[in-house]
Each structure stands twice: as C-alpha cells, then as structure tokens.
Design an enzyme around this catalytic site. Structure first.
Site, PDB file in Angstrom:
ATOM      1  N   HIS A  79       0.763  -1.280   0.012  1.00 18.71           N
ATOM      2  CA  HIS A  79       0.035  -0.022  -0.034  1.00 18.71           C
ATOM      3  C   HIS A  79       0.988   1.486  -0.072  1.00 18.71           C
ATOM      4  O   HIS A  79       1.998   1.177   0.554  1.00 18.71           O
ATOM      5  CB  HIS A  79      -1.054  -0.022   1.276  1.00 18.71           C
ATOM      6  CG  HIS A  79      -0.380  -0.092   2.479  1.00 18.71           C
ATOM      7  ND1 HIS A  79      -0.217   1.043   3.309  1.00 18.71           N
ATOM      8  CD2 HIS A  79      -0.349  -1.064   3.427  1.00 18.71           C
ATOM      9  CE1 HIS A  79       0.156   0.784   4.497  1.00 18.71           C
ATOM     10  NE2 HIS A  79       0.315  -0.674   4.661  1.00 18.71           N
ATOM     11  N   ASP A  81      -0.015   4.317   1.123  1.00 16.14           N
ATOM     12  CA  ASP A  81      -0.346   5.329   2.212  1.00 16.14           C
ATOM     13  C   ASP A  81       0.539   5.150   3.497  1.00 16.14           C
ATOM     14  O   ASP A  81       0.869   3.844   3.595  1.00 16.14           O
ATOM     15  CB  ASP A  81      -1.898   5.468   2.399  1.00 16.14           C
ATOM     16  CG  ASP A  81      -2.528   4.097   3.135  1.00 16.14           C
ATOM     17  OD1 ASP A  81      -2.072   3.113   2.547  1.00 16.14           O
ATOM     18  OD2 ASP A  81      -3.358   4.401   4.086  1.00 16.14           O
ATOM     19  N   ASP A 142       6.161   1.122   6.509  1.00 20.60           N
ATOM     20  CA  ASP A 142       4.900   0.635   6.527  1.00 20.60           C
ATOM     21  C   ASP A 142       4.274   1.590   5.548  1.00 20.60           C
ATOM     22  O   ASP A 142       3.623   2.467   5.868  1.00 20.60           O
ATOM     23  CB  ASP A 142       4.341   0.410   7.617  1.00 20.60           C
ATOM     24  CG  ASP A 142       2.987  -0.031   7.848  1.00 20.60           C
ATOM     25  OD1 ASP A 142       2.349  -0.614   6.532  1.00 20.60           O
ATOM     26  OD2 ASP A 142       2.102   0.026   8.878  1.00 20.60           O
ATOM     27  N   GLU A 176      -4.816   1.830   2.748  1.00 18.80           N
ATOM     28  CA  GLU A 176      -4.845   0.550   3.761  1.00 18.80           C
ATOM     29  C   GLU A 176      -4.997   1.074   5.101  1.00 18.80           C
ATOM     30  O   GLU A 176      -5.767   0.452   5.993  1.00 18.80           O
ATOM     31  CB  GLU A 176      -3.582  -0.239   3.649  1.00 18.80           C
ATOM     32  CG  GLU A 176      -3.676  -1.415   4.372  1.00 18.80           C
ATOM     33  CD  GLU A 176      -3.066  -1.268   5.614  1.00 18.80           C
ATOM     34  OE1 GLU A 176      -3.029  -2.530   6.172  1.00 18.80           O
ATOM     35  OE2 GLU A 176      -2.544  -0.466   6.283  1.00 18.80           O
ATOM     36  N   GLU A 177      -4.281   2.277   5.474  1.00 13.65           N
ATOM     37  CA  GLU A 177      -4.204   2.516   7.021  1.00 13.65           C
ATOM     38  C   GLU A 177      -5.602   3.195   7.617  1.00 13.65           C
ATOM     39  O   GLU A 177      -5.798   3.138   8.844  1.00 13.65           O
ATOM     40  CB  GLU A 177      -3.134   3.619   7.159  1.00 13.65           C
ATOM     41  CG  GLU A 177      -1.758   3.204   6.792  1.00 13.65           C
ATOM     42  CD  GLU A 177      -1.227   2.054   7.723  1.00 13.65           C
ATOM     43  OE1 GLU A 177      -2.111   1.796   8.744  1.00 13.65           O
ATOM     44  OE2 GLU A 177       0.055   1.820   7.450  1.00 13.65           O
ATOM     45  N   ASP A 199       3.537  -6.962   3.665  1.00 10.23           N
ATOM     46  CA  ASP A 199       3.253  -5.433   4.632  1.00 10.23           C
ATOM     47  C   ASP A 199       3.586  -5.988   5.963  1.00 10.23           C
ATOM     48  O   ASP A 199       3.024  -5.480   6.965  1.00 10.23           O
ATOM     49  CB  ASP A 199       1.986  -5.328   4.546  1.00 10.23           C
ATOM     50  CG  ASP A 199       1.310  -3.993   5.171  1.00 10.23           C
ATOM     51  OD1 ASP A 199       2.243  -3.416   5.391  1.00 10.23           O
ATOM     52  OD2 ASP A 199       0.010  -3.894   4.980  1.00 10.23           O
ATOM     53  N   HIS A 381       4.739   3.026  12.482  1.00 13.39           N
ATOM     54  CA  HIS A 381       3.671   4.213  12.926  1.00 13.39           C
ATOM     55  C   HIS A 381       4.134   5.088  13.842  1.00 13.39           C
ATOM     56  O   HIS A 381       3.409   5.569  14.288  1.00 13.39           O
ATOM     57  CB  HIS A 381       2.269   3.611  13.486  1.00 13.39           C
ATOM     58  CG  HIS A 381       1.610   2.696  12.438  1.00 13.39           C
ATOM     59  ND1 HIS A 381       0.304   2.403  12.774  1.00 13.39           N
ATOM     60  CD2 HIS A 381       1.809   2.278  11.337  1.00 13.39           C
ATOM     61  CE1 HIS A 381      -0.059   1.597  11.562  1.00 13.39           C
ATOM     62  NE2 HIS A 381       0.639   1.493  10.703  1.00 13.39           N
TER      63      HIS A 381
HETATM   64 ZN   LIG Z   1       0.995  -1.580   6.264  1.00 10.05          ZN
END
Ligand SMILES: [Zn+2]
Length: 409
Positions: A79, A81, A142, A176-177, A199, A381
């Site tokens: 992904h 994002d 990520d 995705e997030e 991922d 994150h």
């Molecule tokens: Zn991810």
C-alpha cells in the site's frame, strides 16, 4: 540490489502519502496520487507490462510468464499510504552503515534516542545497514518498504530471464491505514489466483490468520435538568456510559491479552449529561467466540435498556473484516510455499496470527487468498520506525523465490 533498494525506498518515503479518514475520496489524499504516478512511471521504465491505474488510484502491472509450464498467476501487493497516527511529512531518512549495535541518537536537539532499553531487538541488528527517521516523523517503511521490495524483485526477474516464472501481477493500493485498502480493488481485473501482501514487520514474519473484527457505537440519551431541581428528573447520560463500561470483563482488553486471545477495546468515551457515546472495537480470531462477543455487547445494551428505558440507549454495531485463515486454510499450500521460500534463503519463518487485519483479510474474502509476508521494518507508525536494508534485500529475494517455487511445482 542494495543500492537499488535504498534508492527506491528513500525516494518513496520523501513523498507525504498519509491517508485521511475524514476524506470521502479514494485515494483519500493527493499525496498518494504523487506516489502512484511515480510508481507507474517506474514500473514502465523497468519493463513491466499492462501498467494501469484506475480512477481510484489502484495501480496494477504484469510481468508475463516466461515458462511453458502451467503456473497459477501470483500477485504481490503493497500500500502507498502511511499511518494517520504520526506525521509523514518531510521524512528525512537517515542511513546508518554497519550499525554498531549501540543506542542511536535520532535527533540531538530534540533528544530522541532509539534505545535498546525500549527496543530490545535493536542490538540484534549489529552489522546491518539501517534506515531510521530523524526523530520528527514516521519513516513509512509501512508500507513503502514493501513497494521497494516488490519493485526490486520484479526488476531482478526482468534482468534475469533465466529465472523461470509464471505470470506475476503487482498492485499498489491506496488507503490501507484507514481500513479502505481493498474496498474498490477490482479482484477480477487483477486476475491472480493467489496473492501476497508484503506488509509485515521483522524478518521471517509470515501471517495467514487475522482477527474477526466488529465495531460498536453505543449512544446514551440523558435528560439535563438544573441540578438544583433535578431530583427524580435528571438522567445523566455520562453516568450511563460509565455504568455500561464497567460491565465488560477487565481482563478481556488489548492490554491484557496476546496470541489468540480476543478482546473488547474501548476506543473512546464522549459525553455530558444530555448525550454520551462510547465506541468499542471487538476482536477475536475464533469465529464462534467473535459471535459470542457481539451477543454479549447486545446483552449489555439490553440490560441498560431494561433499567433506563428503550429510548435511553442505542447500539450501532457492524462487522469490519473476518479472519482470512478461513479462506487460506483450504489453500494452505500457498503458505507452505512462502515458508519454503524463506527456508531456502536461510530465514526462519515466524508463523503467528496477526492481532489486527491486513488488506489480505478483506481480499481473501473477495476471492483472492492473500497471506502476508515480512518487509523487515520495526516499530511502525511512529518516530522510532526503522528498517534493516539487509532484511529488505531478503524480503525481495523471498518474492523472487516464491515466483520460482510456483514455477517449479
Ligand atoms: Zn501496512
């Protein structure tokens, strides 16, 4: 492969692609479009075919088969994002060559230190090339690491036509997030038999089980009256919410569970005398226990209604995603292939249930069984996010190896 993977990754992370829950658009932010365009050009440049993105930013490409054998079409997804939890603007990736295993000062001025006291796995990366943040943003490994690894694997296969493989499909997807990754994904158009999301976290991760997930919003209606004359009239919605919360077993919460243990998670409480609202998510790997948890939620709401009247309480509960294990277990061979690919490269596979969901959770239920493999990243994150370039190369090699093994079957 090393320089190539570093170049790609550090280029991608400098684009701010944070998604945004409040947007109704797909992709939810324009920054994601910038990366989609860049990746589209790059896919064409390395020689991928059928490079197309649709109006929702789902970018797909093909590496045609170079074998006469009948091989199922395999997909790889990542992904574009980054998480909403922490800023992804002005990411300045820091490259640490030949890491000495000691604590790393990410930002002297702000005193941000990546320390083995907080992150005990850190010394195990001694000797690796690490990429870290400058302590002010997340890194975006990520899932930009996944993108760089897939792109590098495809380039490797194109540069080495002697490696035989079936048809390979690649997709880079938005949002995705914020849980909307596969919502508008055209599974038919993608036309793969099986796929892998790239991922996951640390080296060796291989996941094919996720939570079953539901969200529940409970609203309480009170009756606000001047406190001086409130006797027998006032109903305090905030107090109803508090009473409701105490019904849930304390030990079935995220902070007290692990492995296959499910939970109720109180995400937020808002309220005053007149109105109050609590927001829960419910998680369990086991379908039956998941259903029981939803029944318990309904029972607790019913108890509140019996005490305070039907109009005082309202429940809005809906399912979010399901355990992809249900769809992958019948084709467990695809997990075995990923496991074998890792073993062939001297990587110990770590097969553990995800305590969350991935795009694969939804894709598997849309007809595309999709386990998840590692990217090599740590501490996603947040500002302590970092990744080992050595392990990124390994992830890329695992992708190549999976393609080989499907052909050799
Ligand atoms: Zn991810």
């Amino acid at each position: 492969m090393r320089e190539e993977i570093i170049d790609r990754f550090t280029t991608y992370v400098q684009l701010d692609t944070q998604s945004n829950e409040d947007s109704k658009e797909t992709p939810s932010t324009s920054g994601q479009w910038d990366l989609i365009h860049l990746l589209s050009d790059e896919l064409k440049r390395i020689g991928m075919e059928d490079v197309v993105f649709d109006e929702n930013g789902y970018l797909m490409a093909t590496l045609p088969s170079n074998t006469n054998k009948e091989v199922p079409t395999i997909g790889f997804l990542a992904h574009v994002d980054t998480a909403t939890d922490f800023t992804g603007k002005n990411v300045k990736p820091q490259i640490v060559e030949n890491f000495d295993g000691n604590d790393l000062i990410l930002n002297q001025a702000l005193n941000v230190v990546l320390s083995s006291k907080d992150f005990p796995e850190l010394p195990s990366y001694k000797g690796h090339t690490l990429i870290t943040t400058d302590g002010t943003t997340l890194l975006g490994a990520d899932n930009k690491a996944g993108i760089a690894e897939i792109m590098t694997a495809m380039n490797h296969l194109i540069q080495h036509p002697e490696i035989k493989h079936g048809k390979i499909r690649v997709a880079f997807t938005p949002d995705e997030e914020i849980g909307r990754g596969p919502h508008k994904f055209d599974v038919e158009r993608f036309d793969a038999t099986y796929a892998y999301t790239v991922d996951g976290g640390p080296l060796g991760e291989l996941q094919y089980e996720s939570f079953n997930a539901a969200a529940a919003k409970v609203t309480f209606k009170g009756n606000s009256v001047h406190p001086g004359t409130a006797k027998n009239k006032m109903v305090n919605a905030a107090k109803l919410a508090t009473e409701f919360i105490t019904k849930f077993p304390e030990n079935e919460s995220p902070e007290q569970t692990e492995g296959y243990e499910g939970f109720y998670h109180l995400i937020s409480v808002n309220g005053d005398v007149e109105n109050a609202m609590v927001y829960y998510i419910i998680r369990d790997h086991d379908k039956e226990k998941f259903e029981e948890r939803k029944t318990t939620m309904q029972k607790f709401v019913q108890e509140m209604k019996e005490t305070y009247g039907d109009a005082a309480v309202e429940l809005n509960m809906s399912d979010q995603y399901y355990n992809m294990g249900e769809k992958i277990e019948p084709v467990l061979g695809i997990v075995d292939i990923a496991r074998q690919a890792m073993e062939n490269l001297d990587i110990d596979p770590i097969v553990e249930p995800i305590r969350g969901g991935t795009d694969g959770s939804q894709l598997s239920f849309m007809g595309l069984p999709t386990p998840n493999i590692f990217t090599g990243g740590e501490n996603f994150h947040g500002k302590f996010e970092y990744i080992s370039v050595n392990n990124m190369e390994k992830a890329s090699n695992v992708i190549v190896e999976i393609c080989k093994l499907f052909e050799a079957e």
